[in-house]
Each structure stands twice: as structure tokens, then as C-alpha cells.
Design an enzyme around this catalytic site. Sequence first.
Site, PDB file in Angstrom:
ATOM      1  N   LYS A 490       6.508 -32.055 -32.297  1.00  0.00           N
ATOM      2  CA  LYS A 490       5.195 -31.542 -31.897  1.00  0.00           C
ATOM      3  C   LYS A 490       4.828 -30.338 -32.762  1.00  0.00           C
ATOM      4  O   LYS A 490       5.660 -29.772 -33.471  1.00  0.00           O
ATOM      5  CB  LYS A 490       5.213 -31.155 -30.424  1.00  0.00           C
ATOM      6  N   TYR A 717      -6.827  -1.535 -46.105  1.00  0.00           N
ATOM      7  CA  TYR A 717      -7.870  -1.187 -45.152  1.00  0.00           C
ATOM      8  C   TYR A 717      -7.484   0.029 -44.309  1.00  0.00           C
ATOM      9  O   TYR A 717      -6.325   0.190 -43.921  1.00  0.00           O
ATOM     10  CB  TYR A 717      -8.147  -2.359 -44.218  1.00  0.00           C
TER      11      TYR A 717
END
EC number: 5.1.1.1
Length: 822
Positions: A490, A717
Site C-alpha cells: 500500500k 527565507y
Amino acid sequence: MSHKLYPVTEIKEVIKAEAVLHNPDALIRTIAYDSRKLADTDHALFFAIRGRRDGHNYIQDVYKQGVRNFVISENSNFLGRQTDVNIFQVSDTLQALHWLASYHRQQFDYPVIAITGSNGKTIVKEWLYQLLAPEKNIVRSPKSFNSQIGVPLSVWEMRDDHTMAIFEAGVSKTGEMINHARVIQPTIGILTTIGEAHNEGFADKEEKIREKLLLFENTDLFIYSPQYLKGYPGEIPGKETFTWAWNEEADLMLIDDEVLEDKYLFIRGKYQDRDVQCAVPFTDAASVENAICCWATVLALGYLPQDADIRLEKLHPIKMRLELKDGINNCSIIDDSYSSDISSLAIALDFLKQQNQHIRRSLILSDIPEAGIDSDTLYTQVAKLLESKEVDRFIGVGTEISKHQDKFSIETAFFQSTEELVANIPTLKLLNETILIKGARAFGFEKVSNVLTKKVHETMLEINLNALEHNLNYYKSQLKKDVKLMVMVKAFSYGSGSFEIANLLQYNKVDWLAVAYADEGVTLRKAGITLPIMVMNPDLMAFDTMVEHSLEPEIYSFRVLKDFIEALNRKNQEAYPVHVKLDTGMHRLGFLASDIEKLLKEIEDCPAIKIQSVFSHLVASEDPDSDSFTHQQIDLFTDLTRRIEQSVGYTFLRHISNTSGISRLPEAQFDMVRLGIGLYGIDSSYKNKKSPLQTVTTLKTSISQIKDLQPGDTVGYNRMGVLPNGGKVATVKIGYADGYSRKLGNGVGKMLVNGVIVPTIGNICMDMCMLNLGGLSANEGDEVIVFNEVIRVEDIAKQIGTIPYEVLTGISERVKRVYFYE
């Protein structure tokens, strides 16, 4: 010249078998041991070897594929009913294989080199092949065939027209090397290194050395470095020895070295009282040591120092791994573009055959130089191999292979050169197929690979399929007899891919796959996966699709049960397999104990479904402190499944154990277990002890730019990264959009640059981030490791307060996946 043919009557005597020979005139040319890798079935002898899989379980399949000669160690009712087979019964089929290979070895009197050591065996073997091939017709181990099965298979390839053999031998515990020695019977021995690999199989270093040296007991010449045998009290083997060492007395005494042009190492030494030198085109320590080992060997074999120098300078890197990559036009590309010989071609074709994501399979193959047999025989063998491996189209490149077009009965195209092939690729209409690229180095097939490979994000996640296979086999070895294995694929196989992983699991004959949603199962079905697939989160809107693709739902509630039965009734389906989920303590999904009576009434006399399995989920299987609760779960599960079985009147599979449960709780195995993240080398039950698992995934990127910043400059940033004293910063091509969490910024995260761990600096950006290189020497374009066996996924997860599952599944699908297989 073809391989020797052995009469079955002769083989009976060699392997000391009790035999039933319905065809006493049969001749044997090929050894087989794996039902998935059969060739030349008319002349094949199948050994039913017991190992992780028992070859006796596949006899019927092997017979259906055309094999009629079998070596077995237990009675086979199936073979006993056949009147066209030869049956050889022995006490130990692996031992019989060794006896046969040993007998075959005795038919030849040319030099045989055996190589062992903790590291470097395969590289030294391949480089010696490069160095000695101009004069010698050499048979050698394909790839890294150095196991108890790989060694006899390699020796079996010896022929009369060879003039030298080079085989590698590996051991992981005592008692193994004596078998290799009897099979190889080397005349020349080479010890590469004595290191830490496989230490767990030996009491101490002395025992490990003694085991390895058994290979060389009867050699005429033993080549080694005394540094690896210091303090060893035993006898040094070999009628003669040749030693090499740094700055101490040895036949080849190495004095100093210097790096030239950033890519060559110039080495000076003393040999036979005179100065010698050589330049090797590598500077890393492992490659240099392997090259020196080869230098010592060619000198020991009598080559002139100046000739050795010329040849060593021309060594080229050995690429031992197949790469599986996404290609253009929805193709899958298997890149093995640096080698071409008949043995490695057979291995690569087995990997090609393993891929089921496309119906069509193609091979691009160059001339096979220095094969040691005439080209007519060689390409006849190639043509037969392609037929047996179910190749649909063959594209040949080279003047020699083009002369033999008439030998290939499948669809073909031929080109005189790599350049001509590349120019004509658009005319070949390569579409929706798996393509194996296999070429001798001189043909430069990397150009072909570059054209056919899909151009995607440069950051890549490498998945080592050998390591994954190792982990799978480890967990298989922990299972009791007849316990089945379901593997979880999965969430894009925990970030590692879908059909690529499922193909390997199907090839290794796991019993079930499990996915989260129906669309994941549909993708696998379209990629040729035929294994049973359980869907853990079935959705009402997908029920029709599930039935259409034979996907089996997890039934965890009365709502899902009712809706699915209605869907089956609309389609007039009966006895459709379902998996009933019980909640024994997780309290996520599943029927509680109080629901069982109602559940049994709902499924009573319901012909639409049949229970394939009943299962539950352990809450804390990795935690010894929670074992009392775990055993409460197991006891409740045992009681509930017994009640269900008594009510429905038939048996079904029961499973509750997950990855850590397989490792710690054999009592929880029941009829099947579910393997999840352990397949990828992560099992939290080993957090306080050495893990037997191998690292499967490596996330890597590269440096885009390097800047020298001034004291006080800030990075990223919000100016979060500060360099009070200035320094060197590298920008690398990975960010949070690729799955590298923003929490790893500002020094929390670490990466490997040129083998050195360096921290992040500043905030993580969407598509990139910055590293503080300090005083490290690096260049733009250098590779950067985000995680591997050094910087582990578990460590990253701990740093940011999450679990390894989240780190792996968070790797964006825009990150290219490349699959390696040796």
C-alpha cells in the site's frame, strides 16, 4: 565450442545416486535449480535443492516446462507416475551438485584462480578479466555468483576452449569454504581483504581467517597482503606465495602515491629489487586497494612491470547492478549497458522476464566480443536463450551480430553501430514495453539509455532490489512450515514504487499482496500481477471494479458487508473471497467481540461470499513491555476465529502478526503473517540490537551551486540561517515538495557530501535547501546523500518527531525511482 555433454549413466555414478532411468541415452549439458530460470530444457538436469524454498515443491512446474532429468532427495509421487523421466535420488541434492561440478572441474588442466575476502572479490575478478583477456580465453563467475549454489554453477561453465578460469567464493559461516575448495580446485589463490562483513558467522577473526584460507590449501600460488594475516597463528597456504604491502617487506612493496589530474593515483613501489610504478584511474581507497591486488597478481603471473602499468591505467569502473527506470512512451528500461557476455545476458534476461508491467519485452544487444567461441555458435546460443526467456523483439547492434540475423526467429532489427541505432530509435516505435539494454562497453550504450530514459527530476530514490529480496528471505526464514506470507504494498509500496516491487514479490512467490485502496490493486493487475490482492479500505463506488479485477475486500463493518453482498448479488457472484477484520484492541477498524454473533447471522447461508481469511492487528508487537496486552489480543483472536470457523463449517486463513510480530512472536504466526515496513529494512523490534536487515532505499540529490559567504551573512527565507564567521554554503536539489520536511531545516537535518556529514542551514525551501559545508571541499554537481545506511530513515524520523513510515511515504512521486538489481 559447446559445453561438454554428460551421459546420464555417467552422472549417476558421479553423484552416487539411486537412479530410475527411463531414458538412459539422455545427455546433460545444463544445470537447473530454479523453476523460474530454465533454459535448454532438453539437456537440463534439475536439482531440487532445499533452501529458503524447497525445490521439490516445484518439480511439477519444471516438468511442465520440458525438463525430464531430476535430482531429488525425497520421493516424488508425481515423478513416480511419469514414464519419460530420469530420476536421481540422493541424500543431499546440494552436495550432489557440488560433486558434479567438482567432477566437471577435473576435466580441465588450465590455470584456475580463486578469489575470496571480505570485500572486493567481484571487482578484482572483473578487473583481472580486463587485464588478462588479451592473451587468455577466460571463464569467470557471472556477476557475484559466489555462494554454495553460485560457485558450482560458475565452475560448470568451464569448457575445453578456455585457457583460464577466475572464480570468486564467499562464505558467511564455518563449514562452507571446504565445499568451494573441492569444487573450484584452484591452482592460484587471491585473498582480497579481511574485514567486518559476516562477522556474526564466526567465533572470532582467527576462525574467520582459517575458514577463508581453506580455499587455498592446495594452490600452487597464493597472493595476499600480510596486513590481513597479522597475528594469525595458522599456516599460510600455497606452495609459493606472492605478497604486497605498504612500506614493509613484500614481493611488491608500495612506497608512496600521489593524485594526478584529480582522477588518477600514481603509485610507486619496489619489485625484484627495482623501482616500479603504475597509475590507476581511481582515487578512492577501496578501488585503489582492489587495483593493487590486481597489480600484484599480474606481476605474480609473470607479466612485465611496464606492461602491467599500461594495462592498469586502462581499467574502467565495474557496474555490477541492473537499473530499472521509467522510459519514454510508457516503457520500462532495464539498463545493463556496460557489459555483454553470455552468462550475464542470461541473468539480465531472467530479470527482464520477471517484469510483467508490459506484455511486450524487447532486448537491445551489442556484439559480444571475446566470447571465446566462434560467432556462429555464440549467436545460435543467444537466439535459443531469447526464445527460452520469452523475448518478443530483438534489436542487434554491431557488425558481427548483424551477420547472424537469420538465427533469430522473433521480430528483429539490426544496426551496424550505436550511432545508427540512436538515429533510428523513432522508427522502432518503442511503446508500452519493457526494454533491456545490454552492451559491451566499447559500444557506449549509455547513449541509448539516455535517449530512452524518461527525463525527470534529478533527485532520485534508489531502491536496492537485492537488499529487499534479502529482507524478504530473512522474514521467510522466520516462518514455521506452511505459514503463508502477505506483503503490504500500500501507499506506493511505502514510497518505493508499485509494480516494480510487486513484480519482485510475485517472482519470489509470496502468497498475498495487500493494498489500501482498490485503484492501487487495479494498477497492479494492469501491470501483470496475478497474485491474490487484499484491499484494506474497500469503497462502495469501487466494488464493481474490484470484482472485475479479482480484488478481495477487507470486511470490517456491517455496512461494508451489506453493501458488498448487494454488489455481488447484482453480478450473480457466488463464494467471492473476502477477508474479515476483527478488532482485538487496536480500535481502528474491525468487528468487536460483541459483534460476532450478529456477524455470524449475517453471513449464515450467504452464498455470495466465502471467508478467505479472518485477521486482526497487533497494537504493540515491537514492545516487550506490552507483551501481556499482546498475548491478550492473541488469545481473543484465537477464541473469536474458533467461533467463526465452527459456525461457517469450513477453514480459512488466520493472521494477526505484522513485521515486528514476525521477528518477536512466533506464537502469533497462525496460518499467515503480514510483512510491511520490514521489507524495506526497518523493524522497530531491533532498535536496541543489531538488525539482520539491509537498507533498501537511498535518497540522493546533487549540488546546484556553492557560495562563499561573508561573516554575518544569512541564508534562506526569514534569514533563519546565520553564518557569524562566514563560510561555504551549498544549495541542493531537494525541498519540502520532494518530501524533505521543513522541520529538517536550520541544522536539524544532515546530509552526506563526499562521505562527510554536513548540516542544513536556513529554512527548507519548496524545491531546494542549503547545506553548511564548513571547510569541506566540494564541487557543483557533486552527489549528496539525503538518507542511506549511514544517515538512516529512523534517525530522520526521530529528529522531527515522527515515524519512518511517514518519512518514506512522504517522498514525492516527482522524485525519480531507480531500481537496482545485481
